[in-house]
Design an enzyme around this catalytic site. Structure first.
Site, PDB file in Angstrom:
ATOM      1  N   LEU A 122     -31.859  42.413  -2.828  1.00  0.00           N
ATOM      2  CA  LEU A 122     -32.452  43.664  -3.329  1.00  0.00           C
ATOM      3  C   LEU A 122     -32.316  43.773  -4.847  1.00  0.00           C
ATOM      4  O   LEU A 122     -31.997  44.835  -5.387  1.00  0.00           O
ATOM      5  CB  LEU A 122     -31.819  44.887  -2.651  1.00  0.00           C
ATOM      6  CG  LEU A 122     -32.028  44.999  -1.136  1.00  0.00           C
ATOM      7  CD1 LEU A 122     -31.301  46.225  -0.590  1.00  0.00           C
ATOM      8  CD2 LEU A 122     -33.498  45.059  -0.784  1.00  0.00           C
ATOM      9  N   CYS A 123     -32.530  42.660  -5.536  1.00  0.00           N
ATOM     10  CA  CYS A 123     -32.432  42.660  -7.002  1.00  0.00           C
ATOM     11  C   CYS A 123     -33.629  41.924  -7.604  1.00  0.00           C
ATOM     12  O   CYS A 123     -33.480  41.191  -8.591  1.00  0.00           O
ATOM     13  CB  CYS A 123     -31.121  42.037  -7.459  1.00  0.00           C
ATOM     14  SG  CYS A 123     -30.758  40.418  -6.755  1.00  0.00           S
ATOM     15  N   GLY A 124     -34.790  42.112  -6.995  1.00  0.00           N
ATOM     16  CA  GLY A 124     -35.994  41.486  -7.529  1.00  0.00           C
ATOM     17  C   GLY A 124     -35.927  39.970  -7.426  1.00  0.00           C
ATOM     18  O   GLY A 124     -35.461  39.408  -6.437  1.00  0.00           O
TER      19      GLY A 124
END
Length: 358
Positions: A122-124
Site C-alpha cells: 500500500l505504498c504505490g
C-alpha cells in the site's frame, strides 16, 4: 420499438411518458429498481468506509514521515563529528598506502547486493521500483559472468526474490518501524563477514534515496571496497560498476570527507600536529571505517523508510481522492435511479387511475 426505447429513456431520466404499462412488467421493473438502489447504497457505504481507512493511513504516514526526517536531522551531529575525525586521521595517512581489509581491491567474481525494500505494501510503486532496479543490476552482473548474492532488508523484497529460484538470498532482515543503530550494525556485520571472508569481492547497496515528499530515486551505491579512487576496477582492470553508481570515495576535497552525492558542506579542521595517537593512524582508520559504514547504512535505512512513508502517504491521498470521486458518481447514480423509481410509480398510479375511470 421506438416507443419502448422512449419509455425506458423517460424512466431513467426522470421523464414519464405517462403511458399505461402492463402490471407484470411494471412489477418486475420495480423489483429491479429496488434491488439496484440497495446495491448502489451498499457500494456508497463501502466506499465511505474505505475512504475513512485511506484518510487515516495518510495521516499516520504523514506523521511518521516527519519523525523519519527528524531522525536524520538528529543523527547529523554524530555524523559531522565522525567526518571531522576521519578527515584528521586521513590527513595523517594520505601519504601512506592504507592497508585495510575493507579497502582491499581484488578480482570481482562475486557481488553482494544489499536490497532495501519495505515490510508492507500500500505504498504505490515504492517496492516495485527497487525490485526492478535490483533485477536490472542482477542481469547486468550475470551477463559479465559475475556471481550475485542477495541480502534482503524488508519482507516485500525477501518474499519476492524467495519465490524466484534464480536468486540466492544469503540473509534476510526486517526493516522495523524505526531503523536503529543495532539494526544497521547487524547488517554491517553480515556485509563485513562476507567481504573479509572473500565470499564477496564487491558489495553494493540498492535503496531509495529520499529527495522530497513527492520524489524519490532508486539508487545503487558501492559500499565495499572503500577506495581512494572514483571508478572501481579490480586488479585485472575489469570495471563492474553500475552506470549510475554512487561510489564511496576515501578522499578529501575542500575539507570534505563523505560520499560525493551528499555534497557535504561540513567545515573540517585538520587535527593538531602535536596530537599523539596511542595507535597508528592506520589502525584508528580501520576502527573508524566500520563505524562510518554503520552510520551510512543507518542513514540509508532512514532514507528508505522516509521514501516508503512518503510513497504511502501519496498513495493513500490518491486513494482518498479516487474514493471521493467514486462516491460522488455513485451518489448521482443512486439519485437518478431513485428518481426513476418515483417516476415509474407515478406512471403506474396514473395508468391505474385512468384504467379505473375508463
Amino acid at each position: 420499438m421506438a416507443a419502448m426505447l422512449a419509455s425506458k429513456q423517460g424512466a431513467f431520466m426522470g421523464r414519464s411518458s405517462f403511458a399505461p404499462a402492463p402490471k407484470g412488467v411494471a412489477s418486475r421493473g420495480s423489483l429491479q429498481v429496488v434491488a439496484g438502489l440497495k446495491e448502489v447504497r451498499d457500494r456508497i457505504a463501502s466506499v465511505k468506509n474505505t475512504q475513512k481507512i485511506t484518510d487515516a493511513m495518510k495521516l499516520v504516514a504523514a506523521a511518521k514521515v516527519r519523525r523519519a526526517q527528524e531522525a536524520v536531522v538528529n543523527g547529523r551531529p554524530f555524523s559531522e563529528n565522525l567526518v571531522k575525525v576521519l578527515y584528521g586521521v586521513n590527513q595523517r595517512v594520505r601519504q601512506e598506502d592504507v592497508d585495510s581489509p575493507l579497502c582491499a581491491v581484488r578480482p570481482v567474481k562475486s557481488v553482494l547486493l544489499v536490497v532495501l525494500t519495505g515490510d508492507r505494501g500500500l505504498c504505490g510503486g515504492y517496492n516495485n521500483f527497487i525490485i526492478k532496479k535490483t533485477e536490472a543490476r542482477y542481469r547486468e552482473l550475470t551477463a559479465m559472468g559475475v556471481k550475485v548474492n542477495l541480502v534482503c532488508v524488508g519482507r516485500k523484497g525477501a518474499q519476492y526474490f524467495a519465490r524466484r529460484k534464480q536468486y540466492n538470498i544469503v540473509k534476510s532482515f526486517s526493516l522495523g518501524a524505526a531503523p536503529s543503530t543495532k539494526e544497521a550494525q547487524g547488517i554491517a556485520d553480515e556485509i563485513f563477514a562476507s567481504f573479509i571472508a572473500q565470499e564477496s569481492d564487491k558489495v553494493e547497496l540498492v535503496f531509495t534515496k529520499f529527495i522530497s515528499l513527492i520524489n524519490s530515486n532508486p539508487t545503487i551505491q558501492t559500499l565495499l571496497p572503500m577506495t581512494p579512487m572514483g571508478e572501481l576496477c579490480d586488479v585485472d582492470g575489469k570495471c563492474v560498476d553500475a552506470a549510475d553508481d554512487e561510489i564511496f570515495k576515501l578522499t578529501t576535497k575542500g575539507g570534505e570527507f563523505a560520499v560525493e552525492r551528499e555534497k557535504t558542506t561540513i567545515e573540517t579542521e585538520a587535527l593538531d600536529p602535536s596530537l599523539i595517537f596511542e595507535q597508528e593512524p592506520a589502525q584508528i582508520l580501520d576502527a573508524l571505517l566500520p563505524l562510518y559504514m554503520s552510520s551510512c547504512l543507518l542513514r540509508s535505512l532512514q532514507e528508505a523508510l522516509a521514501s516508503e512513508l512518503a510513497a504511502r502517504m501519496n498513495a493513500m491521498n490518491n486513494a482518498s481522492d479516487n474514493a471521493k470521486e467514486l462516491k460522488k458518481g455513485l451518489t448521482v447514480q443512486y439519485n437518478k435511479q431513485r428518481q426513476a423509481k418515483i417516476t415509474q410509480e407515478l406512471a403506474e398510479i396514473v395508468g391505474g387511475a385512468a384504467a379505473t375511470s375508463g
